[in-house]
Motif scaffolding. Structure first.
Motif, PDB file in Angstrom:
ATOM      1  N   VAL A  52     -39.791  88.536  74.935  1.00 29.20           N
ATOM      2  CA  VAL A  52     -38.746  89.446  74.470  1.00 29.20           C
ATOM      3  C   VAL A  52     -37.495  89.134  75.276  1.00 29.20           C
ATOM      4  CG1 VAL A  52     -38.124  91.830  73.971  1.00 29.20           C
ATOM      5  CG2 VAL A  52     -40.534  91.164  74.040  1.00 29.20           C
ATOM      6  N   LEU A  53     -36.430  88.718  74.588  1.00 26.66           N
ATOM      7  CA  LEU A  53     -35.251  88.136  75.231  1.00 26.66           C
ATOM      8  C   LEU A  53     -33.987  88.913  74.877  1.00 26.66           C
ATOM      9  CD1 LEU A  53     -36.360  84.539  74.300  1.00 26.66           C
ATOM     10  CD2 LEU A  53     -36.539  85.581  76.577  1.00 26.66           C
ATOM     11  N   PRO A  54     -32.965  88.879  75.747  1.00 32.38           N
ATOM     12  CA  PRO A  54     -31.811  89.762  75.567  1.00 32.38           C
ATOM     13  C   PRO A  54     -30.707  89.252  74.653  1.00 32.38           C
ATOM     14  CG  PRO A  54     -31.613  88.579  77.626  1.00 32.38           C
ATOM     15  CD  PRO A  54     -32.931  88.176  77.035  1.00 32.38           C
ATOM     16  N   SER A  55     -30.763  87.972  74.253  1.00 36.03           N
ATOM     17  CA  SER A  55     -29.676  87.428  73.441  1.00 36.03           C
ATOM     18  C   SER A  55     -30.111  86.127  72.785  1.00 36.03           C
ATOM     19  CB  SER A  55     -28.444  87.150  74.323  1.00 36.03           C
ATOM     20  OG  SER A  55     -28.713  86.090  75.232  1.00 36.03           O
ATOM     21  N   MET A  56     -29.340  85.687  71.805  1.00 38.10           N
ATOM     22  CA  MET A  56     -29.608  84.407  71.155  1.00 38.10           C
ATOM     23  C   MET A  56     -29.454  83.254  72.139  1.00 38.10           C
ATOM     24  SD  MET A  56     -30.672  84.893  68.143  1.00 38.10           S
ATOM     25  CE  MET A  56     -30.590  83.170  67.653  1.00 38.10           C
ATOM     26  N   ARG A  57     -28.517  83.391  73.076  1.00 47.69           N
ATOM     27  CA  ARG A  57     -28.319  82.329  74.074  1.00 47.69           C
ATOM     28  C   ARG A  57     -29.582  82.125  74.900  1.00 47.69           C
ATOM     29  NH1 ARG A  57     -27.106  82.550  79.375  1.00 47.69           N
ATOM     30  NH2 ARG A  57     -26.753  84.793  79.248  1.00 47.69           N
ATOM     31  N   VAL A  58     -30.197  83.211  75.362  1.00 44.05           N
ATOM     32  CA  VAL A  58     -31.420  83.095  76.164  1.00 44.05           C
ATOM     33  C   VAL A  58     -32.585  82.642  75.284  1.00 44.05           C
ATOM     34  CG1 VAL A  58     -32.992  84.305  77.729  1.00 44.05           C
ATOM     35  CG2 VAL A  58     -30.549  84.833  77.775  1.00 44.05           C
ATOM     36  N   ALA A  59     -32.588  83.057  74.011  1.00 49.15           N
ATOM     37  CA  ALA A  59     -33.618  82.583  73.086  1.00 49.15           C
ATOM     38  C   ALA A  59     -33.529  81.070  72.916  1.00 49.15           C
ATOM     39  CB  ALA A  59     -33.482  83.287  71.742  1.00 49.15           C
ATOM     40  N   ASP A  60     -32.324  80.541  72.871  1.00 48.95           N
ATOM     41  CA  ASP A  60     -32.157  79.084  72.783  1.00 48.95           C
ATOM     42  C   ASP A  60     -32.701  78.399  74.034  1.00 48.95           C
ATOM     43  OD1 ASP A  60     -30.993  79.243  70.291  1.00 48.95           O
ATOM     44  OD2 ASP A  60     -28.929  79.205  71.046  1.00 48.95           O
ATOM     45  N   GLN A  61     -32.501  79.028  75.197  1.00 45.70           N
ATOM     46  CA  GLN A  61     -33.063  78.492  76.438  1.00 45.70           C
ATOM     47  C   GLN A  61     -34.588  78.440  76.361  1.00 45.70           C
ATOM     48  OE1 GLN A  61     -30.290  81.130  79.220  1.00 45.70           O
ATOM     49  NE2 GLN A  61     -31.572  79.801  80.438  1.00 45.70           N
ATOM     50  N   ALA A  62     -35.177  79.537  75.866  1.00 41.31           N
ATOM     51  CA  ALA A  62     -36.635  79.609  75.765  1.00 41.31           C
ATOM     52  C   ALA A  62     -37.163  78.554  74.799  1.00 41.31           C
ATOM     53  CB  ALA A  62     -37.058  81.009  75.315  1.00 41.31           C
ATOM     54  N   ARG A  63     -36.473  78.361  73.694  1.00 40.73           N
ATOM     55  CA  ARG A  63     -36.881  77.357  72.704  1.00 40.73           C
ATOM     56  C   ARG A  63     -36.850  75.963  73.331  1.00 40.73           C
ATOM     57  NH1 ARG A  63     -33.667  79.405  69.318  1.00 40.73           N
ATOM     58  NH2 ARG A  63     -35.012  81.030  68.516  1.00 40.73           N
ATOM     59  N   ALA A  64     -35.817  75.699  74.125  1.00 44.82           N
ATOM     60  CA  ALA A  64     -35.702  74.402  74.783  1.00 44.82           C
ATOM     61  C   ALA A  64     -36.823  74.177  75.798  1.00 44.82           C
ATOM     62  CB  ALA A  64     -34.342  74.283  75.468  1.00 44.82           C
ATOM     63  N   LEU A  65     -37.361  75.260  76.358  1.00 50.02           N
ATOM     64  CA  LEU A  65     -38.470  75.164  77.309  1.00 50.02           C
ATOM     65  C   LEU A  65     -39.824  75.045  76.610  1.00 50.02           C
ATOM     66  CD1 LEU A  65     -37.295  77.843  79.919  1.00 50.02           C
ATOM     67  CD2 LEU A  65     -37.483  75.376  80.318  1.00 50.02           C
ATOM     68  N   GLY A  66     -39.828  75.169  75.294  1.00 46.92           N
ATOM     69  CA  GLY A  66     -41.053  74.975  74.539  1.00 46.92           C
ATOM     70  C   GLY A  66     -41.726  76.232  74.021  1.00 46.92           C
ATOM     71  N   TYR A  67     -41.126  77.403  74.255  1.00 42.54           N
ATOM     72  CA  TYR A  67     -41.713  78.648  73.761  1.00 42.54           C
ATOM     73  C   TYR A  67     -41.348  78.836  72.293  1.00 42.54           C
ATOM     74  CZ  TYR A  67     -42.447  79.618  78.703  1.00 42.54           C
ATOM     75  OH  TYR A  67     -42.836  79.536  80.028  1.00 42.54           O
TER      76      TYR A  67
END
Length: 259
Positions: free
Chosen positions: A216-231
């Protein structure tokens, strides 16, 4: 039916409210801090800068306080110099909790009604900025330049008071064992740096399958970070506030899910 198991990763001082909020909604909750907050040393370069800016507070047209951590450490410092707040300074809090801390200290602080992001604040604030306005941004060391870049482009003079530092927490073997035994299904991550620390500390754990663990993430920017990490299972909130993050998890219909 067993409620979903949720891991809260907020720093120690901010975790209690989120844990209690989730528990009231029927979640099983465990806390493991994935971010440590420490004040800067007053004899450091940032500490001396913050002290100087605190003494010059009355010279600023706008003061933007980025977070509750920034509010706490800034107020601890600036109240030593200003028993009464200077007039003519427009205060802004990033998020409802930050605004509430400022108001509790006797500051008439505003915040945009459209959201708790830098972009929402800029949409509200930029029309009010005049050429050569002095703006003070109170935050931790490092962070995004979005506010500063946009305000400078609008003609403002921007200073930073960086009054705390974010660090990787030191976790004990017992803390890690308790989380392993808990085996969370969802993780609340309220900043990009918390996400990075979580990944570095816990991504190797058997329960942390990047294709199944819910973040559960606070913004699209952090979601993009998570996607880049493989989540891949990502829930994006409208803000980093406790209520918004909890509502995002509730609205995802996750409560019936069992391991």
């Amino acid at each position: 039916m067993t409620a979903i198991k949720v891991l809260v990763t907020r720093p120690v001082a901010q975790a209690k409210a989120m844990v209690e909020l989730l528990q009231k909604q029927g979640f099983q909750v465990q806390h493991l801090p994935c971010l440590a907050i420490e004040p800067v040393q007053l004899i450091s370069e940032d500490g001396l800068q913050s002290k100087r800016l605190a003494m010059e507070l009355s010279t600023f047209d706008h003061v933007i306080v980025i977070s509750t951590n920034a509010a706490q450490h800034w107020l601890d410092l600036v109240q030593d110099y200003w028993p009464q707040w200077p007039v003519g300074v427009n205060w802004w809090g990033m998020g409802e909790s930050t605004q509430a801390m400022l108001v509790a200290a006797g500051i008439d602080a505003g915040r945009p009604a459209t959201g708790d992001t830098s972009e929402a604040l800029l949409a509200h604030l930029l029309p009010q900025i005049r050429m050569h306005d002095k703006v003070l941004i109170v935050r931790g060391q490092g962070g995004r330049q979005t506010l500063s870049d946009a305000l400078t482009a609008a003609g403002a003079k921007v200073d930073y008071a960086q009054c705390y530092q974010r660090k990787m927490p030191q976790l004990s073997a017992l803390q890690l064992l308790q989380v392993d035994e808990f085996a969370p299904q969802a993780v609340i991550l309220q900043s990009g740096e918390t996400l990075e620390n979580f990944d570095a500390l816990l991504a190797h754990k058997p329960w942390c399958d990047k294709h199944n663990i819910v973040l559960v993430l606070p913004s699209m920017r952090v979601a993009d970070q998570a996607r880049a990490l493989g989540y891949s299972v990502l829930l994006t909130s409208s803000s980093a506030s406790n209520q918004s993050m909890c509502d995002t998890l509730l609205q995802s219909m996750l409560l019936p899910i069992q391991k």
